[in-house]
Design a protein around this motif. Structure first.
Motif, PDB file in Angstrom:
ATOM      1  N   ALA A 266       0.947  -1.250  -0.094  1.00  9.42           N
ATOM      2  CA  ALA A 266      -0.112  -0.128  -0.025  1.00  9.42           C
ATOM      3  C   ALA A 266       0.836   1.186  -0.039  1.00  9.42           C
ATOM      4  O   ALA A 266       0.594   2.803  -0.454  1.00  9.42           O
ATOM      5  CB  ALA A 266      -1.396   0.166   1.775  1.00  9.42           C
ATOM      6  N   PHE A 267       1.844   1.255   0.658  1.00 11.68           N
ATOM      7  CA  PHE A 267       2.955   2.098   0.565  1.00 11.68           C
ATOM      8  C   PHE A 267       4.301   2.054  -0.431  1.00 11.68           C
ATOM      9  O   PHE A 267       5.286   1.260   0.684  1.00 11.68           O
ATOM     10  CB  PHE A 267       3.312   2.869   2.453  1.00 11.68           C
ATOM     11  CG  PHE A 267       1.838   3.485   2.997  1.00 11.68           C
ATOM     12  CD1 PHE A 267       1.437   4.340   2.659  1.00 11.68           C
ATOM     13  CD2 PHE A 267       0.944   2.209   3.810  1.00 11.68           C
ATOM     14  CE1 PHE A 267       0.510   5.194   2.986  1.00 11.68           C
ATOM     15  CE2 PHE A 267       0.174   2.970   4.020  1.00 11.68           C
ATOM     16  CZ  PHE A 267      -0.543   4.042   4.007  1.00 11.68           C
ATOM     17  N   PRO A 268       4.535   1.948  -1.412  1.00 10.26           N
ATOM     18  CA  PRO A 268       5.390   1.249  -1.851  1.00 10.26           C
ATOM     19  C   PRO A 268       6.557   2.237  -1.644  1.00 10.26           C
ATOM     20  O   PRO A 268       8.356   1.788  -2.123  1.00 10.26           O
ATOM     21  CB  PRO A 268       4.946   0.614  -3.419  1.00 10.26           C
ATOM     22  CG  PRO A 268       4.003   1.990  -4.226  1.00 10.26           C
ATOM     23  CD  PRO A 268       3.697   2.432  -2.619  1.00 10.26           C
ATOM     24  N   ASP A 269       6.454   3.718  -1.345  1.00 12.13           N
ATOM     25  CA  ASP A 269       7.962   4.046  -1.755  1.00 12.13           C
ATOM     26  C   ASP A 269       8.052   5.709  -1.681  1.00 12.13           C
ATOM     27  O   ASP A 269       6.521   6.287  -0.964  1.00 12.13           O
ATOM     28  CB  ASP A 269       8.335   5.135  -2.865  1.00 12.13           C
ATOM     29  CG  ASP A 269       7.490   4.447  -4.182  1.00 12.13           C
ATOM     30  OD1 ASP A 269       6.710   5.769  -3.898  1.00 12.13           O
ATOM     31  OD2 ASP A 269       7.447   4.349  -5.240  1.00 12.13           O
ATOM     32  N   GLY A 270       8.526   6.458  -1.717  1.00 11.56           N
ATOM     33  CA  GLY A 270       8.165   7.951  -1.110  1.00 11.56           C
ATOM     34  C   GLY A 270       8.203   8.215   1.049  1.00 11.56           C
ATOM     35  O   GLY A 270       8.430   7.349   1.471  1.00 11.56           O
ATOM     36  N   ARG A 271       7.459   9.573   0.718  1.00 15.03           N
ATOM     37  CA  ARG A 271       7.816  10.269   2.256  1.00 15.03           C
ATOM     38  C   ARG A 271       6.200   9.228   3.244  1.00 15.03           C
ATOM     39  O   ARG A 271       6.568   8.947   4.155  1.00 15.03           O
ATOM     40  CB  ARG A 271       7.152  11.661   2.272  1.00 15.03           C
ATOM     41  CG  ARG A 271       8.177  12.572   1.746  1.00 15.03           C
ATOM     42  CD  ARG A 271       8.318  13.496   1.844  1.00 15.03           C
ATOM     43  NE  ARG A 271       9.072  14.462   1.783  1.00 15.03           N
ATOM     44  CZ  ARG A 271      10.374  14.693   2.434  1.00 15.03           C
ATOM     45  NH1 ARG A 271      10.076  14.433   3.698  1.00 15.03           N
ATOM     46  NH2 ARG A 271      11.431  15.627   2.324  1.00 15.03           N
ATOM     47  N   ALA A 272       5.550   8.893   1.971  1.00 12.26           N
ATOM     48  CA  ALA A 272       3.766   7.796   2.662  1.00 12.26           C
ATOM     49  C   ALA A 272       4.671   6.608   3.377  1.00 12.26           C
ATOM     50  O   ALA A 272       4.207   5.971   4.168  1.00 12.26           O
ATOM     51  CB  ALA A 272       3.299   7.947   1.508  1.00 12.26           C
ATOM     52  N   ARG A 273       5.958   6.384   2.009  1.00 13.70           N
ATOM     53  CA  ARG A 273       5.719   4.797   2.968  1.00 13.70           C
ATOM     54  C   ARG A 273       6.573   5.128   4.164  1.00 13.70           C
ATOM     55  O   ARG A 273       7.015   4.368   5.250  1.00 13.70           O
ATOM     56  CB  ARG A 273       6.901   4.326   2.175  1.00 13.70           C
ATOM     57  CG  ARG A 273       7.588   2.601   2.131  1.00 13.70           C
ATOM     58  CD  ARG A 273       8.721   1.925   1.087  1.00 13.70           C
ATOM     59  NE  ARG A 273       8.905   1.260   1.887  1.00 13.70           N
ATOM     60  CZ  ARG A 273       8.757  -0.167   1.726  1.00 13.70           C
ATOM     61  NH1 ARG A 273       7.876  -0.179   0.985  1.00 13.70           N
ATOM     62  NH2 ARG A 273      10.067  -1.241   2.219  1.00 13.70           N
ATOM     63  N   VAL A 274       7.651   5.947   4.700  1.00 14.17           N
ATOM     64  CA  VAL A 274       8.305   6.778   5.665  1.00 14.17           C
ATOM     65  C   VAL A 274       7.387   6.697   7.313  1.00 14.17           C
ATOM     66  O   VAL A 274       7.524   6.124   8.135  1.00 14.17           O
ATOM     67  CB  VAL A 274       9.494   7.986   5.550  1.00 14.17           C
ATOM     68  CG1 VAL A 274       9.968   8.172   6.805  1.00 14.17           C
ATOM     69  CG2 VAL A 274      10.266   7.717   4.758  1.00 14.17           C
ATOM     70  N   ARG A 275       6.152   7.369   6.342  1.00 15.09           N
ATOM     71  CA  ARG A 275       5.502   8.039   7.241  1.00 15.09           C
ATOM     72  C   ARG A 275       4.827   6.624   7.689  1.00 15.09           C
ATOM     73  O   ARG A 275       4.055   5.764   9.586  1.00 15.09           O
ATOM     74  CB  ARG A 275       4.328   8.546   7.211  1.00 15.09           C
ATOM     75  CG  ARG A 275       4.767   9.943   6.577  1.00 15.09           C
ATOM     76  CD  ARG A 275       3.667  10.938   6.767  1.00 15.09           C
ATOM     77  NE  ARG A 275       2.792  10.828   5.305  1.00 15.09           N
ATOM     78  CZ  ARG A 275       3.497  11.496   4.539  1.00 15.09           C
ATOM     79  NH1 ARG A 275       4.014  12.042   4.997  1.00 15.09           N
ATOM     80  NH2 ARG A 275       2.774  11.365   3.673  1.00 15.09           N
ATOM     81  N   ALA A 276       4.206   5.475   7.350  1.00 12.38           N
ATOM     82  CA  ALA A 276       3.458   4.392   7.312  1.00 12.38           C
ATOM     83  C   ALA A 276       4.321   3.607   7.602  1.00 12.38           C
ATOM     84  O   ALA A 276       3.844   2.965   8.941  1.00 12.38           O
ATOM     85  CB  ALA A 276       3.014   3.419   6.131  1.00 12.38           C
ATOM     86  N   PHE A 277       5.869   3.423   7.621  1.00  9.27           N
ATOM     87  CA  PHE A 277       6.501   2.474   8.656  1.00  9.27           C
ATOM     88  C   PHE A 277       7.080   3.539  10.178  1.00  9.27           C
ATOM     89  O   PHE A 277       7.036   2.426  11.129  1.00  9.27           O
ATOM     90  CB  PHE A 277       7.815   2.156   7.368  1.00  9.27           C
ATOM     91  CG  PHE A 277       7.521   1.344   6.805  1.00  9.27           C
ATOM     92  CD1 PHE A 277       7.451  -0.366   7.725  1.00  9.27           C
ATOM     93  CD2 PHE A 277       7.752   0.564   5.253  1.00  9.27           C
ATOM     94  CE1 PHE A 277       7.469  -1.718   6.778  1.00  9.27           C
ATOM     95  CE2 PHE A 277       7.096  -0.319   4.811  1.00  9.27           C
ATOM     96  CZ  PHE A 277       7.289  -1.131   5.078  1.00  9.27           C
ATOM     97  N   GLY A 278       7.077   4.191  10.472  1.00  4.81           N
ATOM     98  CA  GLY A 278       7.479   5.720  11.680  1.00  4.81           C
ATOM     99  C   GLY A 278       5.426   4.646  12.246  1.00  4.81           C
ATOM    100  O   GLY A 278       6.050   4.314  13.452  1.00  4.81           O
ATOM    101  N   VAL A 279       4.541   4.898  11.650  1.00  4.85           N
ATOM    102  CA  VAL A 279       3.144   4.711  12.718  1.00  4.85           C
ATOM    103  C   VAL A 279       3.494   2.870  12.952  1.00  4.85           C
ATOM    104  O   VAL A 279       3.166   2.112  14.070  1.00  4.85           O
ATOM    105  CB  VAL A 279       2.130   4.512  11.480  1.00  4.85           C
ATOM    106  CG1 VAL A 279       0.927   3.908  12.432  1.00  4.85           C
ATOM    107  CG2 VAL A 279       2.260   6.196  11.353  1.00  4.85           C
ATOM    108  N   TRP A 280       3.715   2.476  11.962  1.00  5.58           N
ATOM    109  CA  TRP A 280       4.227   0.634  12.214  1.00  5.58           C
ATOM    110  C   TRP A 280       5.406   0.299  13.347  1.00  5.58           C
ATOM    111  O   TRP A 280       4.843  -0.325  14.399  1.00  5.58           O
ATOM    112  CB  TRP A 280       4.328  -0.068  11.084  1.00  5.58           C
ATOM    113  CG  TRP A 280       4.828  -1.427  11.080  1.00  5.58           C
ATOM    114  CD1 TRP A 280       4.200  -2.327  10.829  1.00  5.58           C
ATOM    115  CD2 TRP A 280       6.017  -2.145  11.843  1.00  5.58           C
ATOM    116  NE1 TRP A 280       4.235  -3.796  11.376  1.00  5.58           N
ATOM    117  CE2 TRP A 280       5.736  -3.699  11.962  1.00  5.58           C
ATOM    118  CE3 TRP A 280       7.373  -1.624  11.879  1.00  5.58           C
ATOM    119  CZ2 TRP A 280       6.737  -4.880  12.056  1.00  5.58           C
ATOM    120  CZ3 TRP A 280       8.893  -2.459  12.451  1.00  5.58           C
ATOM    121  CH2 TRP A 280       8.088  -4.124  12.289  1.00  5.58           C
ATOM    122  N   ALA A 281       6.389   0.948  13.364  1.00  2.29           N
ATOM    123  CA  ALA A 281       7.856   0.573  14.198  1.00  2.29           C
ATOM    124  C   ALA A 281       7.117   1.395  15.864  1.00  2.29           C
ATOM    125  O   ALA A 281       7.737   0.728  16.652  1.00  2.29           O
ATOM    126  CB  ALA A 281       8.484   2.258  13.848  1.00  2.29           C
TER     127      ALA A 281
END
Length: 450
Positions: free
Chosen positions: A123-138
């Motif tokens: 759902a979040f393959p690249d870019g800043r959206a991926r950073v935010r998504a994995f930040g939430v996951w973390a």
């Protein structure tokens, strides 16, 4: 698109919080679980081992099944199994009942965890959206693991130890409702996953942990043979292996998983030793012990947030090195505990240092291990990463717990925490020597592709 990805992020966040919480929620309740069901000292560790080994041993099968049959389907199936096992564990009447329920919980988690992480990666393959998504996951991963100790302590003291099992049931039910709304790409292959390989890996891991805990060389020898058989099956005779060795040979994937293995071993063992020290040496009750883990929980979340911010400027490899060394330093200080110590003098500062350092590692290790992986292998890569953590937790607690058990009380706990520091230092060394210098930064991972 934003709405769909938002639903996936919310679902995955709840699922990861639940899975992480279940890894630690039983720790504070262990003394009362032992008294309530009649566990022996060594038998009690199987409340943790049963979950960690089945979870870790079957994660690759779960990841492969998610790629083959659909991530949403595996997520729904895993949540159902997890909820039923949690309910059964709460009603356990004998040690074997609880251990069996924890093992089935691990099976459910092995299905749902890689499916959830693969959905997030797609759902979040690249870019800043991926950073935010994995930040939430973390952040939720950190919060679940750390707050699980607090929640477990409060539930054990004021509601009874059985509620450390029951607490997962409403979360799994809520996640099931949310998962029905998740959209998923269709499966990409028609062959079934390698069940034989999964059974070899899981049975080998169970026997290995059993042999280490019992200090019996015979099960260890059988375990080594089973694990060697798994490698042979994967390389030579399986048309569709659980893990393609080309994927495992990638330095970024291999380095991130080795790091995760050692970090999982250190963290699971540290939670175990710290919980026993606070209750059995310092004499605190379960609820207060849980509260005393709150600074660690907050520090982990803070570290995860700072790592996301620094990820815009620093590569994930550097964050792993810094986080590993900080965590090692915290555990090294923690290893100086004494029988006449106190929370303020012996626990608070090392908890904050170790927690902040560990939070630094969570987002980068996931992004490094999954960046650039083909979409049809995203479930496998996610399963491999989760597997390395759970297998590390089981092996680490088995080895360090056996070593510490040979030393009386506080001396054993201090030695165990010092060895946790050594494991995290080794993890930082892995990041230095194994990970390539140009590992994709967590701000701009390579997009997944078909």
């Amino acid at each position: 698109m934003f709405r769909k990805s938002g639903v996936i992020l919310a679902t995955v966040a709840l699922v990861q919080f639940m899975v992480s919480l279940d890894l630690s929620v039983v720790n504070v309740g262990l003394p009362r679980i032992a008294a309530g069901l009649g566990f022996s000292t060594l038998g009690l560790t199987w409340v943790i081992h049963a979950y960690a080994v089945t979870f870790g041993g079957l994660l690759l099968l779960g990841g492969k099944a998610a790629d083959r049959y659909g991530r949403r389907l595996l997520l729904l199936l895993g949540l159902t199994v997890f909820a039923l096992a949690s309910l059964a564990g709460g009603f356990a009447q004998q040690p074997g009942h609880l251990v069996a329920a924890r093992a089935v919980q691990g099976i459910g988690a092995a299905a749902l965890a890689p499916a959830a992480l693969a959905l997030l990666s797609a759902a979040f393959p690249d870019g800043r959206a991926r950073v935010r998504a994995f930040g939430v996951w973390a952040a939720v991963n950190a919060a679940g693991g750390a707050l699980g100790v607090l929640i477990g302590g409060v539930l054990t003291e004021y509601a009874g130890w059985r509620w450390v099992m029951f607490v997962s049931v409403p979360m799994a039910a809520a996640a099931l409702v949310m998962a029905w709304r998740v959209d998923d790409a269709p499966p990409v292959a028609d062959r079934g996953p390698d069940v034989a390989g999964a059974l070899l890996a899981t049975s080998g891991m169970l026997l290995l942990v059993y042999g280490i805990v019992r200090t019996d060389i015979r099960p260890v020898a059988v375990a080594v043979a089973l694990l060697a058989g798994f490698v042979v099956v994967q390389r030579r005779t399986t048309r569709d292996p659980l893990i393609r060795f080309g994927l495992a040979a990638n330095r970024s994937v291999a380095g991130a998983n080795l790091f995760n293995l050692l970090a999982g071993a250190a963290m699971a063992s540290a939670f175990y030793f710290a919980s026993l020290y606070l209750q059995q040496v310092l004499g605190h009750g379960p609820a207060l012990t849980g509260v005393m883990f709150l600074p660690f929980a907050l520090a982990v979340v803070a570290g995860a947030v700072v790592a996301v911010r620094l990820g815009h400027r620093l590569p994930g490899r550097m964050l792993l090195i810094a986080g590993g060394l900080l965590t090692a330093a915290g555990f090294a200080v923690f290893g100086r505990i004494s029988v006449d110590g106190s929370f303020t003098a012996d626990v608070l500062a090392p908890s904050v240092i170790a927690g902040f350092g560990f939070g630094f590692c969570l987002g980068p290790v996931v992004s490094i291990a999954t960046a650039g992986v083909a979409d049809h292998e995203s479930g496998t890569a996610s399963g491999l990463l989760n597997s390395s953590r759970q297998i590390g937790a089981a092996l680490g607690l088995a080895v360090l717990g056996t070593i510490a058990d040979r030393h009386p009380g506080t001396e054993g706990y201090a030695l165990g925490l010092t060895l946790c520091a050594a494991l995290m230092a080794a993890a930082a060394l892995i990041a230095v020597t194994v990970l390539p210098r140009r590992v994709p930064a967590i701000t701009s991972p390579q997009p997944a592709h078909r």
